[in-house]
Design a protein around this motif. Structure first.
Motif, PDB file in Angstrom:
ATOM      1  N   ARG A   1     -13.907  12.076   2.992  1.00  9.32           N
ATOM      2  CA  ARG A   1     -13.107  11.865   3.980  1.00  9.32           C
ATOM      3  C   ARG A   1     -13.653  11.000   5.185  1.00  9.32           C
ATOM      4  O   ARG A   1     -13.003  10.214   5.764  1.00  9.32           O
ATOM      5  N   SER A   2     -15.002  10.984   5.341  1.00  6.37           N
ATOM      6  CA  SER A   2     -15.599   9.894   6.078  1.00  6.37           C
ATOM      7  C   SER A   2     -15.313   8.564   5.599  1.00  6.37           C
ATOM      8  O   SER A   2     -15.129   7.513   6.428  1.00  6.37           O
ATOM      9  N   ILE A   3     -15.521   8.177   4.230  1.00  2.00           N
ATOM     10  CA  ILE A   3     -15.329   6.993   3.772  1.00  2.00           C
ATOM     11  C   ILE A   3     -14.123   6.342   4.044  1.00  2.00           C
ATOM     12  O   ILE A   3     -13.864   5.235   4.474  1.00  2.00           O
ATOM     13  N   VAL A   4     -12.834   7.226   3.794  1.00  2.00           N
ATOM     14  CA  VAL A   4     -11.559   6.954   4.231  1.00  2.00           C
ATOM     15  C   VAL A   4     -11.350   6.576   5.561  1.00  2.00           C
ATOM     16  O   VAL A   4     -10.791   5.577   5.900  1.00  2.00           O
ATOM     17  N   GLU A   5     -12.079   7.380   6.502  1.00  2.00           N
ATOM     18  CA  GLU A   5     -11.793   7.277   7.965  1.00  2.00           C
ATOM     19  C   GLU A   5     -12.362   6.011   8.399  1.00  2.00           C
ATOM     20  O   GLU A   5     -11.982   5.420   9.322  1.00  2.00           O
ATOM     21  N   ARG A   6     -13.694   5.789   8.056  1.00  2.00           N
ATOM     22  CA  ARG A   6     -14.463   4.582   8.161  1.00  2.00           C
ATOM     23  C   ARG A   6     -13.709   3.260   7.914  1.00  2.00           C
ATOM     24  O   ARG A   6     -13.595   2.302   8.547  1.00  2.00           O
ATOM     25  N   ALA A   7     -12.917   3.563   6.467  1.00  2.33           N
ATOM     26  CA  ALA A   7     -12.446   2.257   5.914  1.00  2.33           C
ATOM     27  C   ALA A   7     -11.175   1.866   6.903  1.00  2.33           C
ATOM     28  O   ALA A   7     -10.707   0.821   7.129  1.00  2.33           O
ATOM     29  N   GLN A   8     -10.392   2.911   7.419  1.00  2.00           N
ATOM     30  CA  GLN A   8      -9.251   2.638   8.334  1.00  2.00           C
ATOM     31  C   GLN A   8      -9.863   2.192   9.798  1.00  2.00           C
ATOM     32  O   GLN A   8      -9.040   1.535  10.469  1.00  2.00           O
ATOM     33  N   ALA A   9     -10.932   2.597   9.995  1.00  2.00           N
ATOM     34  CA  ALA A   9     -11.411   2.505  11.428  1.00  2.00           C
ATOM     35  C   ALA A   9     -12.017   1.032  11.570  1.00  2.00           C
ATOM     36  O   ALA A   9     -11.659   0.118  12.620  1.00  2.00           O
ATOM     37  N   ILE A  10     -12.912   0.869  10.572  1.00  3.95           N
ATOM     38  CA  ILE A  10     -13.864  -0.616  10.790  1.00  3.95           C
ATOM     39  C   ILE A  10     -13.274  -1.304   9.858  1.00  3.95           C
ATOM     40  O   ILE A  10     -14.010  -2.641   9.785  1.00  3.95           O
ATOM     41  N   GLY A  11     -12.516  -1.091   8.957  1.00  3.29           N
ATOM     42  CA  GLY A  11     -12.189  -2.099   7.596  1.00  3.29           C
ATOM     43  C   GLY A  11     -12.916  -1.693   6.383  1.00  3.29           C
ATOM     44  O   GLY A  11     -14.010  -1.346   6.454  1.00  3.29           O
ATOM     45  N   PRO A  12     -12.280  -1.794   5.313  1.00  3.67           N
ATOM     46  CA  PRO A  12     -12.970  -1.635   3.919  1.00  3.67           C
ATOM     47  C   PRO A  12     -14.024  -2.470   3.572  1.00  3.67           C
ATOM     48  O   PRO A  12     -14.993  -2.148   2.919  1.00  3.67           O
ATOM     49  N   GLY A  13     -13.984  -3.631   4.168  1.00  2.84           N
ATOM     50  CA  GLY A  13     -15.246  -4.636   3.802  1.00  2.84           C
ATOM     51  C   GLY A  13     -16.362  -4.084   4.397  1.00  2.84           C
ATOM     52  O   GLY A  13     -17.547  -4.132   3.685  1.00  2.84           O
ATOM     53  N   GLU A  14     -16.398  -3.666   5.805  1.00  3.36           N
ATOM     54  CA  GLU A  14     -17.588  -3.066   6.125  1.00  3.36           C
ATOM     55  C   GLU A  14     -18.256  -1.925   5.524  1.00  3.36           C
ATOM     56  O   GLU A  14     -19.260  -1.614   5.414  1.00  3.36           O
ATOM     57  N   VAL A  15     -17.410  -0.969   5.144  1.00  7.61           N
ATOM     58  CA  VAL A  15     -17.601   0.257   4.349  1.00  7.61           C
ATOM     59  C   VAL A  15     -18.189  -0.240   2.996  1.00  7.61           C
ATOM     60  O   VAL A  15     -19.155   0.352   2.753  1.00  7.61           O
ATOM     61  N   GLU A  16     -17.771  -1.226   2.395  1.00  7.27           N
ATOM     62  CA  GLU A  16     -18.168  -1.533   1.082  1.00  7.27           C
ATOM     63  C   GLU A  16     -19.581  -2.380   1.405  1.00  7.27           C
ATOM     64  O   GLU A  16     -20.239  -2.187   0.567  1.00  7.27           O
ATOM     65  N   ASP A  17     -19.961  -3.118   2.264  1.00  8.81           N
ATOM     66  CA  ASP A  17     -21.099  -3.572   2.692  1.00  8.81           C
ATOM     67  C   ASP A  17     -22.133  -2.474   2.864  1.00  8.81           C
ATOM     68  O   ASP A  17     -23.397  -2.540   2.340  1.00  8.81           O
TER      69      ASP A  17
END
Length: 324
Positions: free
Chosen positions: A288-304
């Motif tokens: 859930r945290s991964i998905v929420e962060r991807a929505q909030a700051i963008g999937p590129g930042e989460v992948e980084d």
């Protein structure tokens, strides 16, 4: 560029040799030494498609940027990224010469008029001789399916829906080739996902998404598995329900489904990266945290973060409040 960029970045990291081969002089031996990550991302987190190579006996660097469309500011961006990369390489090895760098803009859509093979960003005064940067332009959407297949790898096949002649017959051959050449079922599904994300861009208005889903579903041995993949399963269900609807309704719903399906596919890819980094599947809270962060700051930042942080730091980061 969102979903397309994160998908291509993921596939490229799996196939660095395939990404490199079209840009190395024909006949020259090439060895991929690795991705240039740590120092570059400290300076510019968006710049992460740079490979260290040995071409013949010479150390070189290949920098590739995937551009959703050709815009007037692309030369500015390529020049800016080149500066970041050059500075990062100098910082990595003070006093050592910086290897020669080749920059390539891989363009996915844009004007129908042919783009030049080389782009420039001039920095000198107009009265003076040229000074600045030159970079390659690889307008994959202006190529033919045959040209992309001639590059000899399944990596470049995922761009086939962008091609000028990407019609149903050609896509049938592309899907069959991916099915035959993918090393594992997981790789095949990831390639299929990338294929559908590219089809959603649709620069020539071929409307291939439903055709591609039907071709993938024809593989009986994978039919049940394909339906479990969000982007593919939703498209199959959509295709089964829309037969009686008018063409205008089909086009509108297809575009919405492509966007939603691509987002779900990206969330799944991020979950796989977590599993590879940490050595286990994410918990429900971590997912859930991964998905929420991807929505909030963008999937590129989460992948980084998934690529840069060690396993303990990554788990702590996912447990922290999201900084918007």
């Amino acid at each position: 560029m969102g979903d397309a960029d994160i998908t291509l970045r993921h596939i490229a990291r799996r196939c660095p040799g395939d990404l490199t081969r079209p840009f190395v002089p024909e006949g020259m031996p090439v060895e991929v030494l690795g991705w240039i990550d740590t120092q570059v991302t400290k300076l510019e987190r968006r710049l992460d498609k740079a490979l260290r190579l040995r071409v013949g006996a010479e150390l070189r660097v290949l920098h590739v940027e995937f551009c959703f469309a050709w815009r007037d500011d692309v030369p500015d961006q390529m020049f800016e990224y080149l500066g970041f990369l050059f500075a990062a390489l100098r910082r990595e090895a003070p006093g050592e010469p910086v290897p020669p760098i080749e920059s390539v803009a891989v363009v996915l859509s844009g004007r129908r008029q042919r783009l030049p093979a080389t782009g420039t960003r001039r920095t000198a005064w107009r009265e003076r001789r040229f000074s600045g940067a030159r970079f390659r332009i690889d307008a994959v959407y202006q190529r033919t399916v045959a040209e992309l297949r001639a590059r000899g790898s399944v990596f470049w096949l995922v761009f086939a829906p962008l091609a000028r002649d990407a019609f149903a017959a050609a896509m049938r051959e592309v899907v069959a080739e991916i099915y035959a050449r993918a090393a594992t079922v997981e790789e095949r599904i990831e390639l299929y996902t990338a294929l559908l994300v590219m089809a959603a861009i649709d620069p020539w208005e071929h409307n291939l998404r439903k055709e591609l889903v039907m071709l993938m579903e024809d593989r009986e041995t994978e039919k049940k598995l394909l339906r479990t993949i969000p982007i593919i399963g939703e498209m199959i269900a959509e295709a089964e329900q829309e037969g009686a609807k008018v063409a205008a309704q089909e086009a509108a719903k297809a575009k919405v489904a492509a966007q939603e399906g691509a987002q779900k596919a990206i969330a799944e890819l991020l979950g796989r990266l977590f599993a590879r980094r940490v050595g286990r599947q994410p918990t429900a809270e971590e997912e859930r945290s991964i998905v929420e962060r991807a929505q909030a700051i963008g999937p590129g930042e989460v992948e980084d973060a998934l690529l840069d942080l060690d396993s303990d730091a990554l788990v702590r980061w996912l447990a922290e409040p999201i900084r918007r």
